[in-house]
Motif scaffolding. Sequence first.
Motif, mmCIF file in Angstrom:
data_model
loop_
_atom_site.group_PDB
_atom_site.id
_atom_site.type_symbol
_atom_site.label_atom_id
_atom_site.label_comp_id
_atom_site.label_asym_id
_atom_site.label_seq_id
_atom_site.Cartn_x
_atom_site.Cartn_y
_atom_site.Cartn_z
ATOM 1 N N GLY A 165 6.183 8.399 -10.616
ATOM 2 C CA GLY A 165 7.589 8.749 -10.440
ATOM 3 C C GLY A 165 8.155 8.213 -9.136
ATOM 4 O O GLY A 165 9.333 7.843 -9.064
ATOM 5 N N ASP A 166 7.331 8.176 -8.102
ATOM 6 C CA ASP A 166 7.768 7.615 -6.821
ATOM 7 C C ASP A 166 8.148 6.147 -7.011
ATOM 8 O O ASP A 166 9.242 5.705 -6.629
ATOM 9 C CB ASP A 166 6.627 7.759 -5.806
ATOM 10 C CG ASP A 166 7.019 7.313 -4.413
ATOM 11 O OD1 ASP A 166 8.232 7.127 -4.155
ATOM 12 O OD2 ASP A 166 6.116 7.161 -3.570
ATOM 13 N N ILE A 167 7.251 5.398 -7.643
ATOM 14 C CA ILE A 167 7.485 3.962 -7.826
ATOM 15 C C ILE A 167 8.656 3.722 -8.777
ATOM 16 O O ILE A 167 9.580 2.962 -8.479
ATOM 17 C CB ILE A 167 6.203 3.271 -8.355
ATOM 18 C CG1 ILE A 167 5.068 3.412 -7.324
ATOM 19 C CG2 ILE A 167 6.470 1.800 -8.669
ATOM 20 C CD1 ILE A 167 3.704 2.930 -7.812
ATOM 21 N N ASP A 176 0.838 -1.196 0.000
ATOM 22 C CA ASP A 176 0.000 0.000 0.000
ATOM 23 C C ASP A 176 0.876 1.251 0.000
ATOM 24 O O ASP A 176 2.098 1.161 -0.176
ATOM 25 C CB ASP A 176 -0.941 -0.021 1.224
ATOM 26 C CG ASP A 176 -0.175 -0.001 2.548
ATOM 27 O OD1 ASP A 176 0.901 0.639 2.638
ATOM 28 O OD2 ASP A 176 -0.640 -0.643 3.513
ATOM 29 N N LYS A 177 0.263 2.388 0.186
ATOM 30 C CA LYS A 177 1.015 3.641 0.363
ATOM 31 C C LYS A 177 0.387 4.354 1.564
ATOM 32 O O LYS A 177 -0.111 5.483 1.465
ATOM 33 C CB LYS A 177 0.944 4.476 -0.919
ATOM 34 C CG LYS A 177 1.840 5.700 -0.937
ATOM 35 C CD LYS A 177 3.329 5.398 -1.097
ATOM 36 C CE LYS A 177 4.167 6.652 -0.966
ATOM 37 N NZ LYS A 177 5.617 6.392 -1.100
ATOM 38 N N ALA A 178 0.368 3.619 2.690
ATOM 39 C CA ALA A 178 -0.374 4.071 3.871
ATOM 40 C C ALA A 178 0.228 5.314 4.528
ATOM 41 O O ALA A 178 -0.428 5.961 5.352
ATOM 42 C CB ALA A 178 -0.473 2.941 4.889
ATOM 43 N N SER A 231 11.130 5.737 -9.788
ATOM 44 C CA SER A 231 12.463 6.222 -9.399
ATOM 45 C C SER A 231 13.061 5.326 -8.322
ATOM 46 O O SER A 231 14.269 5.091 -8.302
ATOM 47 C CB SER A 231 12.425 7.685 -8.955
ATOM 48 O OG SER A 231 11.668 7.846 -7.774
ATOM 49 N N ASP A 232 12.222 4.785 -7.438
ATOM 50 C CA ASP A 232 12.763 3.852 -6.454
ATOM 51 C C ASP A 232 13.146 2.529 -7.107
ATOM 52 O O ASP A 232 14.187 1.949 -6.801
ATOM 53 C CB ASP A 232 11.775 3.649 -5.298
ATOM 54 C CG ASP A 232 11.829 4.811 -4.309
ATOM 55 O OD1 ASP A 232 12.879 5.497 -4.252
ATOM 56 O OD2 ASP A 232 10.848 5.038 -3.591
ATOM 57 N N GLU A 233 12.300 2.066 -8.033
ATOM 58 C CA GLU A 233 12.655 0.857 -8.787
ATOM 59 C C GLU A 233 14.007 1.049 -9.491
ATOM 60 O O GLU A 233 14.903 0.199 -9.408
ATOM 61 C CB GLU A 233 11.560 0.543 -9.823
ATOM 62 C CG GLU A 233 11.850 -0.713 -10.641
ATOM 63 C CD GLU A 233 10.833 -0.971 -11.763
ATOM 64 O OE1 GLU A 233 9.758 -0.342 -11.772
ATOM 65 O OE2 GLU A 233 11.138 -1.813 -12.631
ATOM 66 N N VAL A 278 4.463 0.700 -1.592
ATOM 67 C CA VAL A 278 4.553 0.295 -2.996
ATOM 68 C C VAL A 278 5.912 0.622 -3.607
ATOM 69 O O VAL A 278 6.439 -0.161 -4.414
ATOM 70 C CB VAL A 278 3.392 0.911 -3.825
ATOM 71 C CG1 VAL A 278 3.409 2.428 -3.806
ATOM 72 C CG2 VAL A 278 3.415 0.390 -5.259
ATOM 73 N N ASP A 279 6.530 1.748 -3.219
ATOM 74 C CA ASP A 279 7.844 2.069 -3.792
ATOM 75 C C ASP A 279 8.906 1.093 -3.278
ATOM 76 O O ASP A 279 9.780 0.662 -4.025
ATOM 77 C CB ASP A 279 8.229 3.536 -3.584
ATOM 78 C CG ASP A 279 7.918 4.054 -2.203
ATOM 79 O OD1 ASP A 279 7.182 3.408 -1.427
ATOM 80 O OD2 ASP A 279 8.430 5.148 -1.864
ATOM 81 N N ALA A 280 8.805 0.717 -2.005
ATOM 82 C CA ALA A 280 9.743 -0.276 -1.460
ATOM 83 C C ALA A 280 9.523 -1.644 -2.101
ATOM 84 O O ALA A 280 10.477 -2.391 -2.350
ATOM 85 C CB ALA A 280 9.589 -0.362 0.055
HETATM 86 MG MG LIG Z 1 9.685 6.645 -2.706
#
Ligand SMILES: [Mg+2]
Lengths: 354, 354
Positions: free
Chosen positions: B244-246, A188-190, B248-250, A220-222
Amino acid sequence: MEKKIVLLPGDGIGKEIMESAKKVLAAIESEYHHRFILQECAIGGDALDRYGVPLPDDTLHACNEADAVLLGSVGGPKWDNQPPEFRPEKGLLGIRKGLGLFANLRPVKTFPPLLHASPLKEEIVKDSDMMIVRELTGGLYFGEPSERRNNGEDVVDTLAYSRHEIERIVEKGFESAQIRNKHLTSVDKANVLESSRVWREIVNEKAADYPDVEVEHLLVDAAAMKLITNPSGFDVVVTENLFGDILSDEASVLTGSLGMLPSASVRTDGLGMYEPVHGSAPDIAGKGIANPIGMILSTALMLEYSLGMQEEAKAIESAVMDCLEQGYHTADLKIKDGKQLSTDEITEAIIENL
Amino acid sequence: MEKKIVLLPGDGIGKEIMESAKKVLAAIESEYHHRFILQECAIGGDALDRYGVPLPDDTLHACNEADAVLLGSVGGPKWDNQPPEFRPEKGLLGIRKGLGLFANLRPVKTFPPLLHASPLKEEIVKDSDMMIVRELTGGLYFGEPSERRNNGEDVVDTLAYSRHEIERIVEKGFESAQIRNKHLTSVDKANVLESSRVWREIVNEKAADYPDVEVEHLLVDAAAMKLITNPSGFDVVVTENLFGDILSDEASVLTGSLGMLPSASVRTDGLGMYEPVHGSAPDIAGKGIANPIGMILSTALMLEYSLGMQEEAKAIESAVMDCLEQGYHTADLKIKDGKQLSTDEITEAIIENL
Ligand SMILES: [Mg+2]
Ligand SMILES: [Mg+2]
């Protein structure tokens, strides 16, 4: 057992690989003493050509009466210039919607003989075996309002969920974890989204009903990072529609064998539609060289998730793995010192390993 | 040239690596006859300890008067139990908002001596050199309404953009492409989202102003795949906040040297804040072993994007690359037959290569 299965061969290589699925189903029937009542229906470009619509009412009706649906693939250049409502892909969206298939199951598993084709280092990807459970009918892709405002100066889309929609997909995630390795990663992006905070609360509530499943929350980014750095660290991933779209496609290229991946779209009562992740490959259609493994593994997934035939499903998966380990492959795959087979030949080789 | 730079060392290793940045700036001053007026201000946990708030007014004021801002890192276990408004990270969000920094620049580049640490096969990742330009202050993370409804039965978040917000980030994308390899990949979900359709229209409109830049549109799920299968196929990527968050972390984990990556948050007039992607690493703070390269490359990025010093920026990047090729590294990196150095020592080694 006696089960009704609707077959939707569709377009391109869909027809050829559906023949492979039928042969495998026949082999399972005689091996395990089941009876599969097969009904073939039209969808996609094939349905457009024959009936003028991408999803005939008869097809939807037959699917609704069935225990499970197998789909080949839809689409091709022949129908690319159709207006949006008459595109083959509309048949796919229509059937998901018409049947209420809200959960998309996307397993990703490495095949040792094909690891060399992975963009990841073999030691990173080698033990990966995950199932991504994606919510398919809610969230940002369907929320209202989705519109331009102030003469086009502003635009909004809406990420909307009801508790009910979140609960039923979260339950699917827990159920998948229970029949797999009992680990659930909820993505999620809690830290930012209110919908994700509700999502996380529901996951934590539902966790009490599945005490044997270990739950982990990941942003979600992690998750997008961990899929690359530690893909074997996942068992089941459950997430909402948009995050699941991005992560399941990201995951699909990790093992280097996208052409082999099955998928499913299911609902609570067990009815589901099963299809390979790959497309209709019109460039090789009709040549008899298409790789039927994604279709055959979709058939296995159907046996496991819609027809309650775990043992039969495992038998098919083992037969595919054995076949690859024996060096048999289709034109799209390379196995060192292997032997290239046609669609029919590799289907036979898999059935012999059953 | 004479330029005013605010330094925000922050917490953890932030203080040590900021010393490295100061030494590199001093070397650039004497080499290229510039004058950098440095002003050190408090932020994060450091500011909480000294002034009771994570972002003192004086700090924001000084940044507003400066030509650029360099940030070390914020946060640490000491402040983990603070209420949300008194978390070190609030200082970071506050300064981005207070300065109106709407564009996040995330370059990702391979370092040949460190390729062995990448999760990707070397032949896949080796020539990767991309810049992700992420919209930072709009979209789904900030849109209203973001709330529960019907006694918590429903929840919505809102993805909202104005044309103006999209135009200015798209311009940043084109400008980045112009000073790089003149290829721009615009990432959206235009097959589903109205906001993405507006985004795509604006990209196509703006393209006329940058005839030397080649433009490609890619759906976000396809982009998540291509980052893994063909990372060297990207030059500049421009996209909205969540995507971009997803992405750029990927992208940050592709090269295996996340600890070396710089980043920037900038606005239209050129003012920007520059910081390494890594965190404050409280476990190694004060030991003199932190890797200052992410901070030093952030300094180079600042010279290039906020201070108009392209040549000086390239000189720093080359010096870092030379230093790694000579086998020098910090404790977090491994280079075969290399020599491990302290924070101060590797900073000196880089300066000698200038
Ligand atoms: Mg991020
Ligand atoms: Mg997708």
